[in-house]
Write a protein that holds these residues in place. Structure first.
Motif, mmCIF file in Angstrom:
data_model
loop_
_atom_site.group_PDB
_atom_site.id
_atom_site.type_symbol
_atom_site.label_atom_id
_atom_site.label_comp_id
_atom_site.label_asym_id
_atom_site.label_seq_id
_atom_site.Cartn_x
_atom_site.Cartn_y
_atom_site.Cartn_z
ATOM 1 N N UNK A 1 -44.247 -4.765 72.834
ATOM 2 C CA UNK A 1 -45.438 -5.561 72.536
ATOM 3 C C UNK A 1 -45.378 -6.092 71.106
ATOM 4 N N UNK A 2 -44.894 -5.292 70.165
ATOM 5 C CA UNK A 2 -44.778 -5.745 68.779
ATOM 6 C C UNK A 2 -43.822 -6.928 68.682
ATOM 7 N N UNK A 3 -42.707 -6.858 69.409
ATOM 8 C CA UNK A 3 -41.751 -7.969 69.393
ATOM 9 C C UNK A 3 -42.347 -9.214 70.046
ATOM 10 N N UNK A 4 -43.115 -9.027 71.120
ATOM 11 C CA UNK A 4 -43.764 -10.158 71.772
ATOM 12 C C UNK A 4 -44.721 -10.859 70.809
ATOM 13 N N UNK A 5 -45.477 -10.070 70.041
ATOM 14 C CA UNK A 5 -46.408 -10.648 69.070
ATOM 15 C C UNK A 5 -45.651 -11.490 68.051
ATOM 16 N N UNK A 6 -44.516 -10.978 67.573
ATOM 17 C CA UNK A 6 -43.704 -11.730 66.623
ATOM 18 C C UNK A 6 -43.205 -13.044 67.193
ATOM 19 N N UNK A 7 -42.764 -13.012 68.451
ATOM 20 C CA UNK A 7 -42.264 -14.232 69.099
ATOM 21 C C UNK A 7 -43.399 -15.237 69.281
ATOM 22 N N UNK A 8 -44.564 -14.751 69.709
ATOM 23 C CA UNK A 8 -45.707 -15.650 69.897
ATOM 24 C C UNK A 8 -46.080 -16.316 68.574
ATOM 25 N N UNK A 9 -46.095 -15.550 67.493
ATOM 26 C CA UNK A 9 -46.460 -16.114 66.190
ATOM 27 C C UNK A 9 -45.415 -17.134 65.723
ATOM 28 N N UNK A 10 -44.145 -16.853 66.005
ATOM 29 C CA UNK A 10 -43.082 -17.799 65.646
ATOM 30 C C UNK A 10 -43.210 -19.091 66.452
ATOM 31 N N UNK A 11 -43.472 -18.972 67.754
ATOM 32 C CA UNK A 11 -43.637 -20.166 68.592
ATOM 33 C C UNK A 11 -44.890 -20.938 68.187
ATOM 34 N N UNK A 12 -45.940 -20.209 67.818
ATOM 35 C CA UNK A 12 -47.166 -20.867 67.394
ATOM 36 C C UNK A 12 -46.927 -21.720 66.145
ATOM 37 N N UNK A 13 -46.189 -21.177 65.196
ATOM 38 C CA UNK A 13 -45.876 -21.924 63.976
ATOM 39 C C UNK A 13 -45.140 -23.220 64.306
ATOM 40 N N UNK A 14 -44.197 -23.136 65.252
ATOM 41 C CA UNK A 14 -43.437 -24.317 65.651
ATOM 42 C C UNK A 14 -44.340 -25.369 66.287
ATOM 43 N N UNK B 1 -50.281 -10.519 75.919
ATOM 44 C CA UNK B 1 -50.739 -9.640 76.994
ATOM 45 C C UNK B 1 -51.227 -10.432 78.194
ATOM 46 N N UNK B 2 -51.956 -11.533 77.941
ATOM 47 C CA UNK B 2 -52.449 -12.335 79.056
ATOM 48 C C UNK B 2 -51.315 -13.043 79.788
ATOM 49 N N UNK B 3 -50.214 -13.273 79.069
ATOM 50 C CA UNK B 3 -49.035 -13.858 79.711
ATOM 51 C C UNK B 3 -48.167 -12.798 80.371
ATOM 52 N N UNK B 4 -48.600 -11.543 80.312
ATOM 53 C CA UNK B 4 -47.867 -10.422 80.918
ATOM 54 C C UNK B 4 -46.449 -10.328 80.360
ATOM 55 N N UNK B 5 -46.307 -10.606 79.054
ATOM 56 C CA UNK B 5 -44.997 -10.498 78.426
ATOM 57 C C UNK B 5 -44.058 -11.645 78.732
ATOM 58 N N UNK B 6 -44.521 -12.639 79.472
ATOM 59 C CA UNK B 6 -43.691 -13.793 79.825
ATOM 60 C C UNK B 6 -43.766 -14.801 78.678
ATOM 61 N N UNK B 7 -42.717 -14.848 77.849
ATOM 62 C CA UNK B 7 -42.749 -15.694 76.666
ATOM 63 C C UNK B 7 -42.690 -17.179 77.001
ATOM 64 N N UNK B 8 -42.158 -17.504 78.149
ATOM 65 C CA UNK B 8 -42.156 -18.907 78.564
ATOM 66 C C UNK B 8 -43.575 -19.351 78.892
ATOM 67 N N UNK B 9 -44.319 -18.496 79.566
ATOM 68 C CA UNK B 9 -45.715 -18.800 79.864
ATOM 69 C C UNK B 9 -46.531 -18.859 78.570
ATOM 70 N N UNK B 10 -46.255 -17.928 77.651
ATOM 71 C CA UNK B 10 -46.964 -17.928 76.370
ATOM 72 C C UNK B 10 -46.706 -19.221 75.604
ATOM 73 N N UNK B 11 -45.476 -19.717 75.668
ATOM 74 C CA UNK B 11 -45.150 -20.967 74.983
ATOM 75 C C UNK B 11 -45.930 -22.137 75.582
ATOM 76 N N UNK B 12 -46.033 -22.174 76.905
ATOM 77 C CA UNK B 12 -46.798 -23.237 77.559
ATOM 78 C C UNK B 12 -48.267 -23.180 77.156
#
Length: 336
Positions: free
Chosen positions: A138-151, A166-177
């Motif tokens: 979860x900590x790594x997911x938060x870091x990835x989300x924050x990095x994608x958000x900055x982009x 968490x709402x994306x269920x760890x799916x970083x592709x969904x989080x990016x969308x």
């Protein structure tokens, strides 16, 4: 050659022209697809899809397409998904060419052998980059989300990034969308960044009904036969299509397989569970107690086969999904 997943981002954002094949394996399919999308963007290429079945029947196709010069000068990326061991002859033929015009990305099936012949060959070849994914904590997911958000031009606080992950269920592709949707709504960009707040996420974020698509699968994997029967009635009355439910179930099976593998390899259960979202830990522990690694792999293959049938054949989708879920629930209940 093989590269650790933690160092893979730069290699896909600034790809080495000498690399002809980017091989992505491991259980985290969303991270694999995210890397493949980064590669497509970095190359400025159009995606050309091909399947393992096609390459098995036409082993020279990959080499022919990779060597073909575009009439209009546009670039293409040959995208193989799902990739299996059967693509090895096609890969070897492509790599034997003196030069190629197009790179290839191959996303392995999550059930593929970890140390199969394709992976062994790729790890030793200088023109192949192999990245093996693993599920992020979860900590790594938060870091990835924050990095994608900055982009995307969004400033996101860590607690809100955790909610999005968490709402994306760890799916970083969904989080990016999701982040792209928020950025569009806020008119944010890297040149004009905006703050993302709770109100925007609540208003535009993943719909609660969508977030609950995984509930039927979780009930099945927990052996809750009676509760599952009630849930199937709700899904049917709500007109929920079976494919999204099956996709959520597949993500859960892949996640459980990764956790089960770590436990079977000797890691302490409490250490393994630290990477699971706190609210989900009791349910995940309950599911893990009922499923071995081989049984999870069999269940995944069964659900994947059903998905293909629903996509390609006119079968009664909800009835077939319900029967499959009930079969899983009965199997899990027998393990109590």
């Amino acid at each position: 050659m093989k590269l650790a997943s933690a160092r893979a981002g730069a290699a896909f954002e600034r790809p080495d022209p000498a690399i002809r094949l980017f091989l992505l394996s491991g259980p985290d399919q969303s991270s694999n697809r995210l890397l493949a999308q980064k590669l497509t963007t970095a190359l400025g290429a159009a995606k050309l899809n091909v399947t393992t079945a096609q390459l098995k029947s036409e082993p020279n196709w990959l080499a022919d397409e990779a060597a073909a010069i575009s009439m209009f000068g546009d670039r293409k990326l040959l995208w193989v998904e799902p990739a299996g061991e059967d693509i090895l002859p096609a890969v070897q033929a492509m790599l034997a060419l003196p030069q190629v015009e197009a790179a290839t990305v191959a996303i392995m099936s999550p059930t593929a052998k970890r140390n199969g012949e394709l992976a062994k060959f790729s790890d030793k070849h200088p023109a192949v980059l192999h990245v093996e994914s693993s599920f992020l904590s979860l900590r790594e997911q938060v870091g990835v989300v924050m990095e994608m958000a900055t982009a995307e031009g969004l400033r996101v606080a860590a607690p809100l990034a955790e909610r999005i992950a968490s709402e994306a269920d760890g799916d970083m592709l969904m989080a990016r969308l999701e982040l792209q949707k928020f950025a569009l709504y806020l008119d944010a960009s890297s040149a004009a960044p905006k703050d993302l707040d709770e109100e925007t996420v609540a208003a535009l974020g993943i719909d609660q009904a969508e977030a609950e698509l995984g509930r039927a699968g979780d009930l099945a994997l927990s052996g809750e036969v009676a509760r599952l029967a009630d849930e199937l009635i709700l899904l049917d009355s709500g007109g929920i299509e079976p494919i999204p439910v099956m996709r959520a179930l597949q993500r859960r099976l892949i996640s459980l397989s990764a956790l089960r593998r770590r436990i079977d390899q000797g890691e302490r259960s409490d250490a393994v569970m630290r990477g699971v979202w706190t609210k989900e830990r009791p349910a995940v522990e309950r599911m893990l107690s009922r499923w071995t690694g081989p049984r999870l792999a069999d269940a995944f293959m069964h659900v994947q086969k059903l998905e293909r049938e629903l996509l390609l054949q006119p079968v009664p989708g909800r009835a077939a999904l319900g029967e499959t879920l009930l079969q899983l629930a009965r199997a899990a209940a027998a393990r109590r």
